[in-house]
Design a protein around this motif. Structure first.
Motif: not given
Length: 928
Positions: A898-913
């Protein structure tokens, strides 16, 4: 004369015996770079006698006599033959670098062997070189770039790999094995990612079998199999050390030592390996404070709302006061997850294995006895029906195996787990609130505080309506209009903050001040709650479950040869497994002396008819779980290879999934509902919709409630039809395309319902249940995937893959399927290997680099009621560069996921990756 004949005869016999014991030694290297080729094959032509090279490219082979012809091959290189006439002949073989050959196909970094090329099922592979070149932070994350694969992160320490839909954070439809050993948690019945897994230094290859595979791998190989193969201590000896540092204060270190010992005859007869791996990091924080998907209140509600990662602020119907001016709907403050969870993620893994060759003279063909043990412990955040803090959890796994490669094996293993200090943060929040004030007392204090302390502040405003001479209804109407005015609405958030502060202080008998995170008082209450077991006033889990497994298999080669270049191979096998759950009632219904130990067994057999250009296969497996009927899993396939580098395939495969221990015996309160296993069936539940309709009536009519029953849970079955093609186009392009259609019967999901109490014709109480259940309708899915690799400019390759998956079934069945899979996703990447460059004026031929971009479509993630919601589409760019310094035997790697630091949820309720930039150094000292 007779004497000379006898002497000559004896001499010939002795020569024959000596030639039968001729030992050849040599090495295989890359003809371009001179690098040793690990795992290259050496075969005596026309026989099954052979071996593979070790980590130094060296090999030793016993042949029946000289002269003989040896065949040398390695994935990605043109094979060659060599006639050996003298034991002292130089057997250093330099294989030419042909990217595409007639026997195997290679696009650098992603190799396809002939066996995989002709496999009936879809098989994706991550080998040792691909692991080195993956831009992901570790080999397990690297699986996410493969075709058909969904990889989601619930935390740094808990990654989920799944294929072809139903991507639950409880990955019960995927099987993960390491050297044939199922590494599932005995209590949860699924693998916790690579938490109980292999160190990267010891991983030789990962094969990902996509799709239904019970006929080949047994129950629970439902949507796919992650088969991790570790390094053989006979073949890959020496010392390897790796250190890695990254953002989030991540530090990772591993060490591997392997050595083979020789007997008096100079034969290697015993080999052992030791592995130690450690990891620590500051985990991603789950800090999503958006309103829970599907709830009515927004952030703008002055009295609060239900946030995703704040626990204790959930819906309570008694917290609504429409008749009290300005009060409206209120919510308890709750506690943020960051105040309840240990985000210091840690993992320690240790393993030891000893391999004994019972007939050392036969080298790789010898029968081997393997004994090994694995230990894993650590702390991480696991997301299932709630978010759980797995703290100091421990796993122990012991294995003994007798095997002869490609002939037979008899394997037995035991897995034990200990939940350690693991606890439920969600219920910890509820217990902290209960220690402060019960829900009933809190809402009463809030209402009284509002009327006593807050409303007078509003009533003292200059433009508060006096309404002298008004009737009571007129006065109330005037006050409601005043409270609804923009002036007062702007004041309400601050007024509710005041009310919450006042209510936080104890004001009635039997209550305490609110426990404030960061204070010694909070820490003492928190420690007390999380150290007391669930069901006894606390939130700590108890789980000392175990599983015992024994598995045997025998292969019969060329049992029938109807014609030249044709042969029938047969395989038979069977296994037995015993689960011994022990949760002391904190998770499962195993209290009051109830024995829920569960056993299952299976037998299987199959054959493959190898014909010129055609391979026909069929197999049948029968499985019996003690709680369910005998079930069969058939499979059949045809593989047609009109050219050595082109394969067409069609297959029918099937799988069963026995209900997990949770599906059968779970009893767990997650706040909004009780999660219920369903071994005996559930009767007289009320549908959620009819309950909502009834309580919405001015005068509730309980006669309008709709009741339903849920039948006892049954095993899930799937039948999959798959067609595909693999081919090399021209000299540089490899393409693999697959279409599948799956049909599920008795699909396992869950139903929501309420147990409603009625007193004197009125609703008096209700409890929501989420019950494990089978779908009454047929569930079908389908999908298509295509992947390609293009080799160019001598050192580089371009790779890409696209996957399409859909859930076809749209019915009125109340089952919640939790498909949890994007309809569209793709990966695009470029990699280079052995790129020439100069370092401080010195030529270096081992520079490598790769870049991969992943894109995932929007989809709805269905988990527990708290954790169901949309995952927005996202893209992630990974990149790495690596080079080896031969003089110090060290490979350096610098990269970032995630080189560009795109804050994403991969699971609902989980952290931003976010981004995880890392640097690593790997040292290899080869033992010759």
């Amino acid at each position: 004369m007779r004497l000379s004949i006898v002497i000559t005869t004896v001499w010939l016999v002795l020569c024959g015996n000596l030639s039968a014991q001729t030992i050849l030694n040599g090495s295989i290297v890359d003809g371009q770079t001179g690098d040793p080729l690990i795992g290259a094959s050496i075969l005596v032509k026309g026989t099954t006698t052979g071996t593979v090279t070790d980590i130094d490219g060296g090999w030793t082979l016993t042949v029946s006599g000289l002269p003989t012809i040896l065949q040398f091959s390695y994935i990605g290189f043109a094979p060659t033959e060599l006639e050996v006439t003298d034991v002292d002949q130089d057997l250093t073989v330099r294989l030419g670098d042909n990217a595409i050959t007639t026997d195997v196909v290679e696009v650098r970094g992603r190799r396809i062997s002939e066996k995989q090329q002709q496999a009936a099922l879809t098989v994706e592979t991550l080998d040792a070189i691909a692991i080195k070149e993956t831009p992901a932070a570790n080999f397990y994350d690297g699986l996410g770039s493969l075709k058909d694969v969904d990889l989601t992160a619930a935390s740094l320490g808990f990654k989920i790999v799944n294929t072809r839909g139903f991507n639950s954070t409880n990955p019960v439809r995927s099987l993960q094995i390491i050297d044939g050993v199922d590494n599932q948690s005995p209590g949860l019945n699924f693998s916790l990612g690579n938490f109980l897994g292999a160190s990267e230094l010891d991983v030789n290859r990962v094969n990902l079998v996509v799709g239904a595979s019970s006929a080949f791998y047994g129950p629970n190989a439902f949507n796919g199999v992650i088969a991790i193969e570790t390094k053989d201590p006979f073949l890959q000896q020496g010392l390897s050390v790796q250190v890695k540092a990254a953002e989030r204060e991540l530090f990772e270190g591993g060490i591997r030592w392997a050595q083979a010992l020789k007997n008096k005859s100079g034969r290697e007869w015993v080999a052992y390996k030791l592995n130690l791996f450690g990891f620590r990091a500051n985990d991603w924080e789950a800090d999503n404070y958006d309103p829970v998907f599907g709830t009515d209140l927004s952030r703008d509600n002055p009295g609060g709302y239900d946030a995703v990662n704040r626990y204790g602020d959930e819906f309570n119907r008694s917290f609504s006061f429409p008749s009290v001016n300005g009060l409206g709907i209120i919510r308890r403050p709750g506690y943020a997850e960051k105040d309840l969870v240990d985000y210091n993620s840690e993992n320690l893994k240790a393993s030891v294995a000893v391999h004994f060759r019972l007939n050392p003279e036969r080298s790789l063909e010898s029968t081997e006895l393997l004994v090994g043990s694995n230990y894993s412990t650590g702390t991480t955040v696991y997301q299932g029906d709630n978010r759980f803090s797995l703290k100091d959890i421990r796993f122990y796994q012991h294995k003994v195996e007798l095997r002869n490669r490609d002939n037979f094996f008899l394997r037995a293993y035991i897995t034990h787990e200990d939940a350690g200090k693991s606890y439920d943060p969600y219920f910890t929040a509820l217990r902290l609130q209960d220690l402060h004030k019960t829900d009933g007392r809190w809402q009463s204090d809030y209402r009284n505080t509002w009327i006593r302390d807050i409303q007078p502040q509003v009533n003292n405003l200059e433009n508060f309506p006096e309404c002298n001479g008004c009737s009571i209804p007129e006065r109330r109407q005037a006050e409601r209009e005043f409270y609804a005015s923009p002036e007062v609405q702007a004041l309400l958030p601050g007024l509710h903050d005041q009310a919450r502060e006042l209510v936080a202080m104890s004001s009635s008998f039997g209550t305490q001040d609110r426990f404030i995170p960061g204070t010694a008082r909070f820490d003492a209450a928190f420690d007390s709650i999380t150290s007391t077991l669930l069901g006894q006033g606390g939130t700590r889990f108890f789980d000392k479950s175990a599983l015992y497994h024994i598995h045997g298999e025998k292969q019969f080669r060329s049992v029938w040869q109807p014609q030249e270049n044709s042969a029938l191979d047969l395989t038979i096998g069977g296994n037995f497994r015993q689960y011994t759950p022990n949760s002391q009632g904190t998770i499962l219904l195993d209290t009051m002396g109830r024995n829920i130990n569960t056993s299952e067994f299976g037998i299987y057999g199959g054959g493959t008819m190898n014909l010129p250009k055609v391979k026909l296969s069929a197999s049948l497996r029968a499985d019996k779980n003690q709680n369910f009927d005998l079930l069969f899993s058939p499979a059949a396939s045809v593989v047609f290879s009109p050219q050595p580098n082109t394969t067409f395939r069609a297959s029918f495969s099937s799988a069963i999934r026995n209900p997990t221990l949770n599906d059968q015996y779970l009893f767990y309160n997650v706040g909004r509902a009780i999660l219920l296993g369903n071994i005996d069936g559930v009767k007289d539940l009320v549908t959620v919709q009819s309950f909502v309709d009834v309580i919405s009536m001015p005068i509730p009519d309980v006669g309008q409630l709709d009741y339903f029953d849920v039948d006892p849970i049954q095993p899930e079955k799937v039948r999959t039809f798959e067609v595909g093609a693999r081919s090399t186009i021209g000299k540089s392009l490899y393409v693999d395309a697959t279409y599948y259609y799956s049909r599920y019967t008795d699909f396992i999901g869950f139903n929501l319902g309420l147990d409603v109490s009625i007193f004197q014709g009125n609703l008096s109480d209700q409890q929501a249940y989420r019950v494990a259940a089978n779908a009454t309708d047929i569930v079908t899915t389908q999908g298509f995937s295509i992947g390609s690799n293009f080799y160019f400019a001598n050192y580089f390759s371009f790779n890409g893959n696209y996957s399409w998956n859909v859930l076809n079934t749209q019915t009125d069945d109340p089952i919640i399927p939790a498909f949890n899979t994007p309809e569209h996703k793709f990966n695009l990447g470029v990699s280079g290997r052995d790129i020439p460059f100069n370092l401080f004026g010195n030529p270096v031929n081992s520079l490598g680099a790769s870049v991969n971009y992943k894109w995932v479509d929007t989809y709805l993630f269905e988990g527990s009621p708290q954790f169901t919601g949309p995952i927005q589409s996202y893209g992630m760019l990974d990149a790495q560069i690596n080079f080896t310094v031969p003089r110090i035997k060290t490979t350096f790697k610098l990269g970032a996921s995630n080189l560009l630091d795109n804050q994403v949820f991969q699971v609902y309720g989980g952290p931003r990756i976010g981004r995880l930039a890392y640097i690593s150094a790997t040292y290899n000292l080869v033992k010759r």
